[in-house]
Design an enzyme around this catalytic site. Sequence first.
Site, PDB file in Angstrom:
ATOM      1  N   GLY A 240     -22.544 -18.208   3.038  1.00  0.00           N
ATOM      2  CA  GLY A 240     -22.118 -19.772   3.066  1.00  0.00           C
ATOM      3  C   GLY A 240     -21.443 -20.076   4.360  1.00  0.00           C
ATOM      4  O   GLY A 240     -21.083 -21.350   4.464  1.00  0.00           O
ATOM      5  N   ARG A 277     -27.201 -17.519   7.409  1.00  0.00           N
ATOM      6  CA  ARG A 277     -26.985 -18.576   8.695  1.00  0.00           C
ATOM      7  C   ARG A 277     -25.894 -17.970   9.680  1.00  0.00           C
ATOM      8  O   ARG A 277     -26.288 -18.287  10.711  1.00  0.00           O
ATOM      9  CB  ARG A 277     -26.484 -19.978   8.306  1.00  0.00           C
ATOM     10  CG  ARG A 277     -26.602 -20.984   8.854  1.00  0.00           C
ATOM     11  CD  ARG A 277     -25.972 -22.224   8.395  1.00  0.00           C
ATOM     12  NE  ARG A 277     -26.291 -22.617   6.922  1.00  0.00           N
ATOM     13  CZ  ARG A 277     -27.295 -23.266   6.414  1.00  0.00           C
ATOM     14  NH1 ARG A 277     -27.932 -24.154   7.429  1.00  0.00           N
ATOM     15  NH2 ARG A 277     -27.232 -23.673   5.347  1.00  0.00           N
ATOM     16  N   TYR A 317     -33.212 -31.832   4.278  1.00  0.00           N
ATOM     17  CA  TYR A 317     -31.911 -32.161   3.886  1.00  0.00           C
ATOM     18  C   TYR A 317     -31.447 -33.282   4.849  1.00  0.00           C
ATOM     19  O   TYR A 317     -30.086 -33.547   4.991  1.00  0.00           O
ATOM     20  CB  TYR A 317     -31.044 -30.888   4.143  1.00  0.00           C
ATOM     21  CG  TYR A 317     -31.535 -29.540   3.599  1.00  0.00           C
ATOM     22  CD1 TYR A 317     -31.551 -29.327   2.159  1.00  0.00           C
ATOM     23  CD2 TYR A 317     -32.151 -28.495   4.516  1.00  0.00           C
ATOM     24  CE1 TYR A 317     -32.048 -28.273   1.837  1.00  0.00           C
ATOM     25  CE2 TYR A 317     -32.544 -27.339   3.978  1.00  0.00           C
ATOM     26  CZ  TYR A 317     -32.688 -27.197   2.658  1.00  0.00           C
ATOM     27  OH  TYR A 317     -33.079 -26.099   1.935  1.00  0.00           O
ATOM     28  N   CYS A 343     -49.095 -35.597   8.322  1.00  0.00           N
ATOM     29  CA  CYS A 343     -49.284 -36.760   7.828  1.00  0.00           C
ATOM     30  C   CYS A 343     -48.343 -37.126   6.895  1.00  0.00           C
ATOM     31  O   CYS A 343     -48.520 -37.224   5.643  1.00  0.00           O
ATOM     32  CB  CYS A 343     -50.772 -36.647   7.288  1.00  0.00           C
ATOM     33  SG  CYS A 343     -51.852 -36.262   8.677  1.00  0.00           S
TER      34      CYS A 343
HETATM   35  N1  LLP Z   1     -25.969 -15.223  -1.062  1.00  0.00           N
HETATM   36  C1  LLP Z   1     -26.531 -16.104  -1.881  1.00  0.00           C
HETATM   37  C2  LLP Z   1     -26.584 -15.524  -3.301  1.00  0.00           C
HETATM   38  C3  LLP Z   1     -27.476 -17.283  -1.731  1.00  0.00           C
HETATM   39  O1  LLP Z   1     -27.994 -18.053  -2.502  1.00  0.00           O
HETATM   40  C4  LLP Z   1     -27.430 -17.420  -0.245  1.00  0.00           C
HETATM   41  C5  LLP Z   1     -28.302 -18.712   0.297  1.00  0.00           C
HETATM   42  C6  LLP Z   1     -26.759 -16.678   0.659  1.00  0.00           C
HETATM   43  C7  LLP Z   1     -26.017 -15.551   0.280  1.00  0.00           C
HETATM   44  C8  LLP Z   1     -26.594 -16.886   2.262  1.00  0.00           C
HETATM   45  O2  LLP Z   1     -26.232 -18.229   2.481  1.00  0.00           O
HETATM   46  P1  LLP Z   1     -25.879 -18.500   3.962  1.00  0.00           P
HETATM   47  O3  LLP Z   1     -24.751 -17.484   4.652  1.00  0.00           O
HETATM   48  O4  LLP Z   1     -27.087 -18.500   4.986  1.00  0.00           O
HETATM   49  O5  LLP Z   1     -25.271 -19.854   3.921  1.00  0.00           O
HETATM   50  N2  LLP Z   1     -32.142 -23.740   3.095  1.00  0.00           N
HETATM   51  C9  LLP Z   1     -30.916 -24.136   3.371  1.00  0.00           C
HETATM   52  C10 LLP Z   1     -29.896 -23.047   2.868  1.00  0.00           C
HETATM   53  C11 LLP Z   1     -30.128 -22.358   1.453  1.00  0.00           C
HETATM   54  C12 LLP Z   1     -29.235 -21.491   1.160  1.00  0.00           C
HETATM   55  C13 LLP Z   1     -29.632 -20.553  -0.213  1.00  0.00           C
HETATM   56  N3  LLP Z   1     -28.733 -19.228  -0.468  1.00  0.00           N
HETATM   57  C14 LLP Z   1     -30.827 -24.607   4.699  1.00  0.00           C
HETATM   58  O6  LLP Z   1     -31.665 -24.746   5.428  1.00  0.00           O
HETATM   59  O7  LLP Z   1     -29.535 -25.077   4.861  1.00  0.00           O
END
Ligand code: LLP
Length: 418
Positions: A240, A277, A317, A343
């Site tokens: 996150g 991310r 988003y 499209c």
């Molecule tokens: N752990 C779990 C259980 C998760 O569901 C996620 C992301 C992460 C770790 C990794 O999160 P990060 O560090 O990447 O924030 N497609 C969306 C983001 C979806 C995130 C889903 N879960 C976007 O493009 O912003």
Amino acid sequence: MHYFAVKKGWLWCENVRVVNIAKKTGTPVYIYSHRTLAEHYLKINAAFSGIENLICYSLKANSSIAVISSLAKLGAGADIVSGGELYRALRAGIPARKIVYAGVGKTSEEIEAALKKGVSMFNIESMPEAERINSIAGKLRKKANVAFRVNPDVDPDTHHYITTGKKENKFGINISLAAGLFIRAHKKLKNLNVTGVHIHIGSQITKTGAYVEALKKITVLISKLRASGLSITSLNIGGGLGIIYSNEKPSTPAEFAERVLPVIRPLGVRVIMEPGRFIVGNAGILLAKVTYIKKGENRNFVILDAGMNDLIRPSLYGAFHNIIPAQPAAKGKMKADIVGPICESGDFFGKNRVVPVLKEGQYLAVMSAGAYGFSMASNYNSRRKPAEVLVKDKKFFVVRKRESYEDLTRGECIPGRR
Ligand code: LLP
């Protein structure tokens, strides 16, 4: 922080001019900087070095095996959510003992495969899932290490699609029900070792407060569980961590650790983190070429050869990605919507952007596209998925070829025809 820079109008990735890559691969193409992703991983690792930890890269952010393997070599584990991600993690060289398996809908086949491969831990999201894992483990005469994902009901102040730790979200076990469920599972489900607690409160979180709030609630829960005889030895704090797309000011991993470690340290647990991310977001761009400049009655459209099928974040988003020329452009400015060829009116990368006066054939880079870019790409409009390139200093490697038209119909058939 990243190793993309504009010098005399040319965009470089590390020591490679990105236009030179496009000349070889064509466009659209994803380009990743190895040094950027490695340094991001190492920053998180350093921030948590004072406590026993496992950094499990979240494959969903970017599951290219070249990226995973780069992180595996640095010692990273993996956070996976499907049989496909299990396959990719192992194929890229992440040992099963460093893999944690999350997700609300693991199927029996996926659970069995993960148990056979010996993954480190399942992050369980419901009692029916716990019962399913228990019974499959029994059949295989194995004991499954598990954590329950707890939904701490905190607001991380991010896009509602990527908020996951509020009670209306489908994820995890409501904190008010968690203790009872942990204890029941511990007593009744003999093929499970219930040793961990997992949270993941959302994505692109720029402030640490919601983590601290969630962890304080988890501390109370862990004391209750220990008082009931459970041995809780690991705490997975999810992913996150937010990054800079435009003018965000996210906490650094060091600042983040400084706030959360005082809450975690007294628990005497191993910390697991699942960053996605943060590691790859700023480490990638989507390089595209202008196909046409279309002057409308009241707006201009810059039409690229990349579309929402390649990078869906702006469409899905309303996400902001900086868009810059990758080669010297004219001095004058124009205002335009930067769009794709698909499209749908939702097929755009940026609206009302002020950009240099562009012309056909100009290369443009959509920045910070390393996370949830290629991994969310599709074949919509029967477009071939783009190529991917990994840059290491002066060299670049095509780590995924652009799909061919044959790839588009692979596995299909017309009834009655051979
Ligand atoms: N752990 C779990 C259980 C998760 O569901 C996620 C992301 C992460 C770790 C990794 O999160 P990060 O560090 O990447 O924030 N497609 C969306 C983001 C979806 C995130 C889903 N879960 C976007 O493009 O912003």
